[in-house]
Design an enzyme around this catalytic site. Structure first.
Site, PDB file in Angstrom:
ATOM      1  N   ARG A 122       0.812  -1.227   0.000  1.00  0.00           N
ATOM      2  CA  ARG A 122       0.000   0.000   0.000  1.00  0.00           C
ATOM      3  C   ARG A 122       0.844   1.276   0.000  1.00  0.00           C
ATOM      4  NH1 ARG A 122      -3.024  -2.933   4.001  1.00  0.00           N
ATOM      5  NH2 ARG A 122      -4.671  -4.083   2.956  1.00  0.00           N
ATOM      6  N   LYS A 144       2.570  11.388 -11.639  1.00  0.00           N
ATOM      7  CA  LYS A 144       1.694  10.508 -12.434  1.00  0.00           C
ATOM      8  C   LYS A 144       2.437   9.204 -12.670  1.00  0.00           C
ATOM      9  CE  LYS A 144      -1.284  13.622 -15.081  1.00  0.00           C
ATOM     10  NZ  LYS A 144      -1.625  14.115 -16.437  1.00  0.00           N
ATOM     11  N   GLU A 186       8.755  18.164 -25.406  1.00  0.00           N
ATOM     12  CA  GLU A 186       8.143  18.497 -24.103  1.00  0.00           C
ATOM     13  C   GLU A 186       8.762  19.769 -23.523  1.00  0.00           C
ATOM     14  OE1 GLU A 186       5.497  16.944 -23.166  1.00  0.00           O
ATOM     15  OE2 GLU A 186       5.607  14.795 -23.618  1.00  0.00           O
ATOM     16  N   LYS A 228       6.680  23.117 -14.677  1.00  0.00           N
ATOM     17  CA  LYS A 228       5.845  21.971 -14.296  1.00  0.00           C
ATOM     18  C   LYS A 228       5.522  22.030 -12.802  1.00  0.00           C
ATOM     19  CE  LYS A 228       4.626  17.264 -14.820  1.00  0.00           C
ATOM     20  NZ  LYS A 228       4.705  16.019 -15.542  1.00  0.00           N
ATOM     21  N   GLU A 238      -4.954  16.969 -11.445  1.00  0.00           N
ATOM     22  CA  GLU A 238      -5.518  17.361 -12.739  1.00  0.00           C
ATOM     23  C   GLU A 238      -7.040  17.522 -12.707  1.00  0.00           C
ATOM     24  OE1 GLU A 238      -3.467  15.818 -16.209  1.00  0.00           O
ATOM     25  OE2 GLU A 238      -5.298  15.967 -17.361  1.00  0.00           O
ATOM     26  N   ARG A 242      -3.762  21.585 -14.560  1.00  0.00           N
ATOM     27  CA  ARG A 242      -2.724  20.622 -14.961  1.00  0.00           C
ATOM     28  C   ARG A 242      -2.942  20.104 -16.383  1.00  0.00           C
ATOM     29  NH1 ARG A 242       0.393  15.925 -11.464  1.00  0.00           N
ATOM     30  NH2 ARG A 242       1.590  15.157 -13.234  1.00  0.00           N
ATOM     31  N   ASN A 246      -0.880  19.036 -21.302  1.00  0.00           N
ATOM     32  CA  ASN A 246      -1.169  18.124 -22.415  1.00  0.00           C
ATOM     33  C   ASN A 246      -1.291  18.852 -23.751  1.00  0.00           C
ATOM     34  OD1 ASN A 246      -1.210  15.671 -20.983  1.00  0.00           O
ATOM     35  ND2 ASN A 246      -3.166  16.268 -20.094  1.00  0.00           N
ATOM     36  N   HIS A 249      -0.964  16.955 -26.974  1.00  0.00           N
ATOM     37  CA  HIS A 249      -1.113  15.534 -26.655  1.00  0.00           C
ATOM     38  C   HIS A 249      -2.392  14.922 -27.212  1.00  0.00           C
ATOM     39  CE1 HIS A 249       2.210  16.534 -24.058  1.00  0.00           C
ATOM     40  NE2 HIS A 249       2.285  15.321 -23.556  1.00  0.00           N
ATOM     41  N   HIS A 253      -1.808  11.862 -29.268  1.00  0.00           N
ATOM     42  CA  HIS A 253      -2.324  10.557 -28.856  1.00  0.00           C
ATOM     43  C   HIS A 253      -2.982   9.848 -30.044  1.00  0.00           C
ATOM     44  CE1 HIS A 253      -4.495   7.548 -26.466  1.00  0.00           C
ATOM     45  NE2 HIS A 253      -5.549   7.857 -27.193  1.00  0.00           N
ATOM     46  N   HIS A 266       6.582   9.066 -28.470  1.00  0.00           N
ATOM     47  CA  HIS A 266       5.612   9.954 -27.825  1.00  0.00           C
ATOM     48  C   HIS A 266       5.957  11.426 -28.102  1.00  0.00           C
ATOM     49  CE1 HIS A 266       2.864  11.464 -24.772  1.00  0.00           C
ATOM     50  NE2 HIS A 266       3.867  12.103 -24.202  1.00  0.00           N
TER      51      HIS A 266
HETATM   52  P1  NAD Z   1      11.682   5.509 -22.612  1.00  0.00           P
HETATM   53  O1  NAD Z   1      11.581   5.357 -21.164  1.00  0.00           O
HETATM   54  O2  NAD Z   1      11.172   4.403 -23.463  1.00  0.00           O
HETATM   55  O3  NAD Z   1      13.202   5.802 -23.000  1.00  0.00           O
HETATM   56  C1  NAD Z   1      13.539   5.983 -24.345  1.00  0.00           C
HETATM   57  C2  NAD Z   1      14.683   5.041 -24.784  1.00  0.00           C
HETATM   58  O4  NAD Z   1      15.918   5.569 -24.311  1.00  0.00           O
HETATM   59  C3  NAD Z   1      14.593   3.640 -24.216  1.00  0.00           C
HETATM   60  O5  NAD Z   1      15.055   2.726 -25.173  1.00  0.00           O
HETATM   61  C4  NAD Z   1      15.546   3.692 -23.040  1.00  0.00           C
HETATM   62  O6  NAD Z   1      16.049   2.444 -22.652  1.00  0.00           O
HETATM   63  C5  NAD Z   1      16.631   4.572 -23.578  1.00  0.00           C
HETATM   64  N1  NAD Z   1      17.435   5.294 -22.617  1.00  0.00           N
HETATM   65  C6  NAD Z   1      17.031   5.840 -21.444  1.00  0.00           C
HETATM   66  N2  NAD Z   1      18.020   6.572 -20.924  1.00  0.00           N
HETATM   67  C7  NAD Z   1      19.074   6.459 -21.752  1.00  0.00           C
HETATM   68  C8  NAD Z   1      20.369   7.008 -21.757  1.00  0.00           C
HETATM   69  N3  NAD Z   1      20.761   7.873 -20.827  1.00  0.00           N
HETATM   70  N4  NAD Z   1      21.224   6.692 -22.754  1.00  0.00           N
HETATM   71  C9  NAD Z   1      20.797   5.848 -23.749  1.00  0.00           C
HETATM   72  N5  NAD Z   1      19.567   5.322 -23.834  1.00  0.00           N
HETATM   73  C10 NAD Z   1      18.714   5.640 -22.833  1.00  0.00           C
HETATM   74  O7  NAD Z   1      10.939   6.833 -23.118  1.00  0.00           O
HETATM   75  P2  NAD Z   1      10.802   8.302 -22.517  1.00  0.00           P
HETATM   76  O8  NAD Z   1      10.654   9.186 -23.690  1.00  0.00           O
HETATM   77  O9  NAD Z   1      11.830   8.600 -21.502  1.00  0.00           O
HETATM   78  O10 NAD Z   1       9.412   8.225 -21.741  1.00  0.00           O
HETATM   79  C11 NAD Z   1       8.213   7.936 -22.430  1.00  0.00           C
HETATM   80  C12 NAD Z   1       7.234   7.398 -21.413  1.00  0.00           C
HETATM   81  O11 NAD Z   1       6.974   8.423 -20.452  1.00  0.00           O
HETATM   82  C13 NAD Z   1       5.906   7.002 -22.022  1.00  0.00           C
HETATM   83  O12 NAD Z   1       5.513   5.755 -21.493  1.00  0.00           O
HETATM   84  C14 NAD Z   1       4.958   8.104 -21.541  1.00  0.00           C
HETATM   85  O13 NAD Z   1       3.644   7.638 -21.378  1.00  0.00           O
HETATM   86  C15 NAD Z   1       5.575   8.471 -20.236  1.00  0.00           C
HETATM   87  N6  NAD Z   1       5.259   9.838 -19.792  1.00  0.00           N
HETATM   88  C16 NAD Z   1       4.820   9.998 -18.536  1.00  0.00           C
HETATM   89  C17 NAD Z   1       4.555  11.261 -18.046  1.00  0.00           C
HETATM   90  C18 NAD Z   1       4.145  11.441 -16.619  1.00  0.00           C
HETATM   91  O14 NAD Z   1       3.769  12.549 -16.239  1.00  0.00           O
HETATM   92  N7  NAD Z   1       4.237  10.418 -15.786  1.00  0.00           N
HETATM   93  C19 NAD Z   1       4.739  12.389 -18.866  1.00  0.00           C
HETATM   94  C20 NAD Z   1       5.199  12.192 -20.173  1.00  0.00           C
HETATM   95  C21 NAD Z   1       5.464  10.895 -20.636  1.00  0.00           C
HETATM   96  N1  GLY Z   2       2.707  15.083 -18.574  1.00  0.00           N
HETATM   97  C1  GLY Z   2       1.481  15.661 -18.135  1.00  0.00           C
HETATM   98  C2  GLY Z   2       1.353  15.755 -16.659  1.00  0.00           C
HETATM   99  O1  GLY Z   2       2.231  15.423 -15.908  1.00  0.00           O
HETATM  100  O2  GLY Z   2       0.333  16.169 -16.204  1.00  0.00           O
END
Ligand code: NAD
Ligand code: GLY
Length: 362
Positions: A122, A144, A186, A228, A238, A242, A246, A249, A253, A266
């Site tokens: 939990r 998130k 972003e 942010k 949100e 917040r 997006n 997005h 999406h 993305h």
């Molecule tokens: P990712 O986590 O897939 O990383 C991208 C690629 O880079 C992967 O292959 C990873 O292994 C590689 N990588 C990571 N660090 C590295 C480094 N230093 N050197 C070499 N390779 C490296 O993608 P991302 O763009 O970081 O994140 C996308 C994800 O984030 C999506 O799932 C999206 O939904 C999520 N997201 C979440 C929020 C939130 O608020 N929680 C906001 C935006 C996106």
């Molecule tokens: N990436 C959108 C949020 O964190 O709300």
């Protein structure tokens, strides 16, 4: 490089984001975290060979035992199965409720580790150690957490804040160029929605950012996190402002879902989605064409697509109706009104279809 910090003000859930090159190896970055008999580092098969040993070494003075769970790399592994691998490790090693989880990787690892931390017994503490530009400027901040469901992205999750975010800018030097550009989408987003002076700065420094200049990256990460933090501090869950985070997005999406997840990154979909949202803002009379052209030029300079895939307006509209912002099937768009400020509102389907037609090609 001195460490810069950004404070996220969320009452008892407040925390700091530390930003500098070399933090993985810096003793100071890891002091003052919750004490525990064990830590678990969650990472993936790409990031582990690059950075796992650094984090293990730095945490060794703080935690008697450090477990590791290395997941397969990729958005397609942001699943129940991967989540269960984390729980298998935690339960198999008899980890108690004080165990601290560390998310070492990009947004996929950050989101899934945060959700595991929210659920295990939990709720156990967790620390974000983002290693992509996208995760340093966006996903590691704000709490998130989620995994994907086959029917929808990020549909199963929780709001759950980390104890700290540690952004080691040096990790960005190994990021593939396409991922760097995806992260820039972003960064650019924060200008039109909140700070046009920051958009000016990005325009002036986009070449340094693409060349991974440490000072330019440090400023981009810090200013993005400040904006942010300002938004999340007002609306953690949100229910209002917040949603402006997006911007781009909703169209993005639809591109991701319409092409199949993983075809476009993305950030690429968000970049092109911002162009489309800017066009929609213009057609609604909220901004003029010079703003649309300016934003489009910057997104292109950042190495991102500015023309969408020609999926047909019906496909775009279909996917946009299952967006999390949609209310009773009505699509809600983040639009710019005026540059530097965002509004969330609907738009006639016919106008959206016009934008899709104008911005997409086969
Ligand atoms: P990712 O986590 O897939 O990383 C991208 C690629 O880079 C992967 O292959 C990873 O292994 C590689 N990588 C990571 N660090 C590295 C480094 N230093 N050197 C070499 N390779 C490296 O993608 P991302 O763009 O970081 O994140 C996308 C994800 O984030 C999506 O799932 C999206 O939904 C999520 N997201 C979440 C929020 C939130 O608020 N929680 C906001 C935006 C996106
Ligand atoms: N990436 C959108 C949020 O964190 O709300």
């Amino acid at each position: 490089m001195t460490t810069q910090t950004v404070h996220i003000d969320l009452g008892e859930r407040s925390y700091e984001i530390a930003i500098a090159s070399g933090l993985l190896d810096s003793a100071a970055a890891w002091q003052g975290l919750p004490k525990a008999g064990a830590a678990l580092i969650v990472t993936n098969d790409t990031v582990a060979p690059l950075y796992l040993a650094h984090l293990q070494h730095s945490l060794a003075t703080h935690y008697p035992v450090i477990h590791v769970c290395s997941l397969p790399d990729g958005e397609s592994y942001k699943t129940w199965d991967s989540l269960n691998l984390i729980f298998d490790e935690l339960l198999g090693k008899a980890c108690d409720r004080k165990t601290v989880l560390f998310a070492l990787g990009g947004g996929v690892i950050g989101d899934i580790t945060g959700f595991a931390a929210a659920c295990y017994m939990r709720g156990v503490p967790f620390v974000q150690v983002p290693t992509t530009l996208l995760s340093q400027v966006d996903s590691s901040v704000g709490g998130k957490t989620a995994i994907n469901h086959p029917i929808g992205k990020n549909m199963i999750g929780a709001f759950y804040q980390p104890e700290r975010v540690v952004c080691d800018l040096a990790t960005l030097q190994t990021l593939p160029p396409r991922e760097l550009s995806a992260g820039l989408a972003e960064v650019i987003k924060y200008g039109p929605i909140a700070d046009m002076a920051f958009l000016d700065w990005i325009e002036q420094h986009v070449h340094e950012l693409l060349a991974r200049d440490p000072q330019a990256l440090a400023y981009a990460v810090k200013r993005s996190c400040e904006i942010k933090a300002w938004v999340v501090g007002q609306d953690e869950r949100e229910s209002g402002i917040r949603a402006i985070l997006n911007f781009g997005h909703t169209f993005g999406h639809a591109i991701e879902a319409g092409l199949g997840f993983g075809v476009w990154l993305h950030g690429e979909a968000v970049g092109c989605g911002m162009v489309m949202a800017a066009h929609l803002s213009q057609r609604l009379g909220l901004v003029d064409m010079s703003f649309v052209d300016r934003l489009t030029a910057l997104i292109a300079k950042a190495g991102l697509p500015v023309t969408g895939p020609d999926l047909g307006a019906d496909v775009y509209l279909h996917h946009m109706r299952v967006d999390k912002k949609a209310e009773a099937g009505d699509i809600r768009f983040v639009l710019i009104d005026p540059p530097g400020k965002a509004v969330v509102r609907g738009a006639p389907d016919a106008l959206v279809a016009e934008v899709v037609q104008a911005c997409c090609r086969a």
